[in-house]
Scaffold this motif. Sequence first.
Motif, PDB file in Angstrom:
ATOM      1  N   ILE A  43       0.646  -1.259   0.093  1.00 19.39           N
ATOM      2  CA  ILE A  43      -0.156   0.094   0.164  1.00 19.39           C
ATOM      3  C   ILE A  43       0.900   1.119   0.087  1.00 19.39           C
ATOM      4  CG2 ILE A  43      -1.756   1.219   1.363  1.00 19.39           C
ATOM      5  CD1 ILE A  43      -3.032  -1.332   2.197  1.00 19.39           C
ATOM      6  N   GLN A  44       2.045   1.178   1.022  1.00 22.54           N
ATOM      7  CA  GLN A  44       2.780   2.400   0.912  1.00 22.54           C
ATOM      8  C   GLN A  44       3.445   2.497  -0.572  1.00 22.54           C
ATOM      9  OE1 GLN A  44       5.196   1.911   4.431  1.00 22.54           O
ATOM     10  NE2 GLN A  44       3.685   2.789   5.594  1.00 22.54           N
ATOM     11  N   THR A  45       4.008   1.641  -0.946  1.00 18.25           N
ATOM     12  CA  THR A  45       4.649   1.510  -2.536  1.00 18.25           C
ATOM     13  C   THR A  45       3.407   2.208  -3.530  1.00 18.25           C
ATOM     14  OG1 THR A  45       6.060  -0.090  -1.980  1.00 18.25           O
ATOM     15  CG2 THR A  45       5.659   0.428  -4.198  1.00 18.25           C
ATOM     16  N   GLN A  46       2.162   1.747  -3.718  1.00 16.33           N
ATOM     17  CA  GLN A  46       1.298   2.362  -4.205  1.00 16.33           C
ATOM     18  C   GLN A  46       0.997   3.549  -3.952  1.00 16.33           C
ATOM     19  OE1 GLN A  46      -2.159  -0.295  -3.601  1.00 16.33           O
ATOM     20  NE2 GLN A  46      -1.096  -2.038  -4.589  1.00 16.33           N
ATOM     21  N   LEU A  47       0.872   4.031  -2.808  1.00 18.62           N
ATOM     22  CA  LEU A  47       0.716   5.502  -2.435  1.00 18.62           C
ATOM     23  C   LEU A  47       1.934   6.597  -2.797  1.00 18.62           C
ATOM     24  CD1 LEU A  47      -0.790   5.318   1.083  1.00 18.62           C
ATOM     25  CD2 LEU A  47      -1.890   6.194  -1.001  1.00 18.62           C
ATOM     26  N   LYS A  48       3.119   6.139  -2.770  1.00 15.45           N
ATOM     27  CA  LYS A  48       4.435   6.578  -3.257  1.00 15.45           C
ATOM     28  C   LYS A  48       4.281   6.900  -4.725  1.00 15.45           C
ATOM     29  CE  LYS A  48       7.601   5.225   0.452  1.00 15.45           C
ATOM     30  NZ  LYS A  48       7.686   6.665   0.974  1.00 15.45           N
ATOM     31  N   TYR A 106       1.655   9.589  -5.397  1.00 18.18           N
ATOM     32  CA  TYR A 106       1.889  10.915  -5.267  1.00 18.18           C
ATOM     33  C   TYR A 106       2.696  11.324  -6.356  1.00 18.18           C
ATOM     34  CZ  TYR A 106       4.533  14.657  -2.790  1.00 18.18           C
ATOM     35  OH  TYR A 106       4.982  15.816  -2.785  1.00 18.18           O
ATOM     36  N   GLU A 107       3.396  10.575  -7.105  1.00 22.43           N
ATOM     37  CA  GLU A 107       4.119  11.134  -8.422  1.00 22.43           C
ATOM     38  C   GLU A 107       3.253  11.325  -9.627  1.00 22.43           C
ATOM     39  OE1 GLU A 107       7.252  12.039  -8.395  1.00 22.43           O
ATOM     40  OE2 GLU A 107       7.367  11.239  -6.231  1.00 22.43           O
ATOM     41  N   GLN A 108       2.174  10.610  -9.433  1.00 19.20           N
ATOM     42  CA  GLN A 108       1.173  10.433 -10.759  1.00 19.20           C
ATOM     43  C   GLN A 108      -0.019  11.746 -10.595  1.00 19.20           C
ATOM     44  OE1 GLN A 108      -0.234   6.613 -11.010  1.00 19.20           O
ATOM     45  NE2 GLN A 108       1.780   5.819 -11.728  1.00 19.20           N
ATOM     46  N   ASP A 109      -0.432  11.768  -9.287  1.00 20.93           N
ATOM     47  CA  ASP A 109      -1.543  12.578  -8.960  1.00 20.93           C
ATOM     48  C   ASP A 109      -1.688  12.954  -7.375  1.00 20.93           C
ATOM     49  OD1 ASP A 109      -4.338  13.649  -8.947  1.00 20.93           O
ATOM     50  OD2 ASP A 109      -5.459  12.213  -9.803  1.00 20.93           O
ATOM     51  N   GLU A 110      -1.163  14.074  -7.555  1.00 24.89           N
ATOM     52  CA  GLU A 110      -0.944  14.575  -5.824  1.00 24.89           C
ATOM     53  C   GLU A 110      -2.285  14.732  -5.141  1.00 24.89           C
ATOM     54  OE1 GLU A 110       0.985  18.412  -3.765  1.00 24.89           O
ATOM     55  OE2 GLU A 110       1.891  17.708  -5.564  1.00 24.89           O
ATOM     56  N   HIS A 111      -3.437  15.218  -6.043  1.00 27.40           N
ATOM     57  CA  HIS A 111      -4.588  15.475  -5.288  1.00 27.40           C
ATOM     58  C   HIS A 111      -5.209  14.327  -4.963  1.00 27.40           C
ATOM     59  CE1 HIS A 111      -8.473  17.153  -4.598  1.00 27.40           C
ATOM     60  NE2 HIS A 111      -9.062  16.444  -5.166  1.00 27.40           N
ATOM     61  N   LEU A 112      -5.342  13.145  -5.660  1.00 27.58           N
ATOM     62  CA  LEU A 112      -5.723  11.826  -5.325  1.00 27.58           C
ATOM     63  C   LEU A 112      -4.895  11.330  -4.332  1.00 27.58           C
ATOM     64  CD1 LEU A 112      -7.777   9.693  -5.888  1.00 27.58           C
ATOM     65  CD2 LEU A 112      -6.338   8.719  -7.667  1.00 27.58           C
ATOM     66  N   TRP A 113      -3.608  11.332  -4.296  1.00 33.94           N
ATOM     67  CA  TRP A 113      -2.834  10.985  -3.093  1.00 33.94           C
ATOM     68  C   TRP A 113      -3.295  11.553  -1.664  1.00 33.94           C
ATOM     69  CZ3 TRP A 113       0.284  13.915  -0.135  1.00 33.94           C
ATOM     70  CH2 TRP A 113       0.860  13.389   0.794  1.00 33.94           C
ATOM     71  N   LEU A 114      -3.500  13.014  -1.905  1.00 31.13           N
ATOM     72  CA  LEU A 114      -3.762  13.636  -0.741  1.00 31.13           C
ATOM     73  C   LEU A 114      -5.312  13.112  -0.326  1.00 31.13           C
ATOM     74  CD1 LEU A 114      -3.470  15.930   1.491  1.00 31.13           C
ATOM     75  CD2 LEU A 114      -4.450  17.300  -0.456  1.00 31.13           C
TER      76      LEU A 114
END
Length: 156
Positions: free
Chosen positions: A6-11, A14-22
């Motif tokens: 999950i953390q790898t996916q979140l990282k 973050y690089e692809q879509d900062e808003h979705l990451w947030l």
Amino acid sequence: MKTYSIQTQLKALYEQDEHLWLTEMVKLLKENRLNELDIENLIEELEDLGKRDKNKVESLLRQIIIHLLLLQYWTEEYEYNYRHWQGEIATFRIQLNRALTTNLKKYLLENQEDIYQEAVFIVTQKTGLSINIFPSNSPYSLEQLLNKDWLPEKFK
């Protein structure tokens, strides 16, 4: 192993879509799934958020001071521009007062003199006026700069 995934996916998110990451970070926080957070990027974002807020209020205060200096010292342009400068002062004050928090106000108090010096520099560049005509230290209190009804005595 699932947490790492999950953390790898979140990282990657973050690089692809900062808003979705947030959005995902907020969801994890609300669900108290703290061990799944992308801590490294979350810390970076929180630090950047603090810097953005400081830069915003600093910029607004600088603009207020710039326009007060123009109003007070650029006499050749006063007749043509004083209403515009007063309007800019009012606009920046409204924006600044909306953005201020106790901590940001403290930050401005601590940095007001530097902000004033930058404003003087900008005004001298814009107008060609000598730096010597401006007070060497800020003649304005922060309360005056924030007060929507305050103008230097001559302009009331």
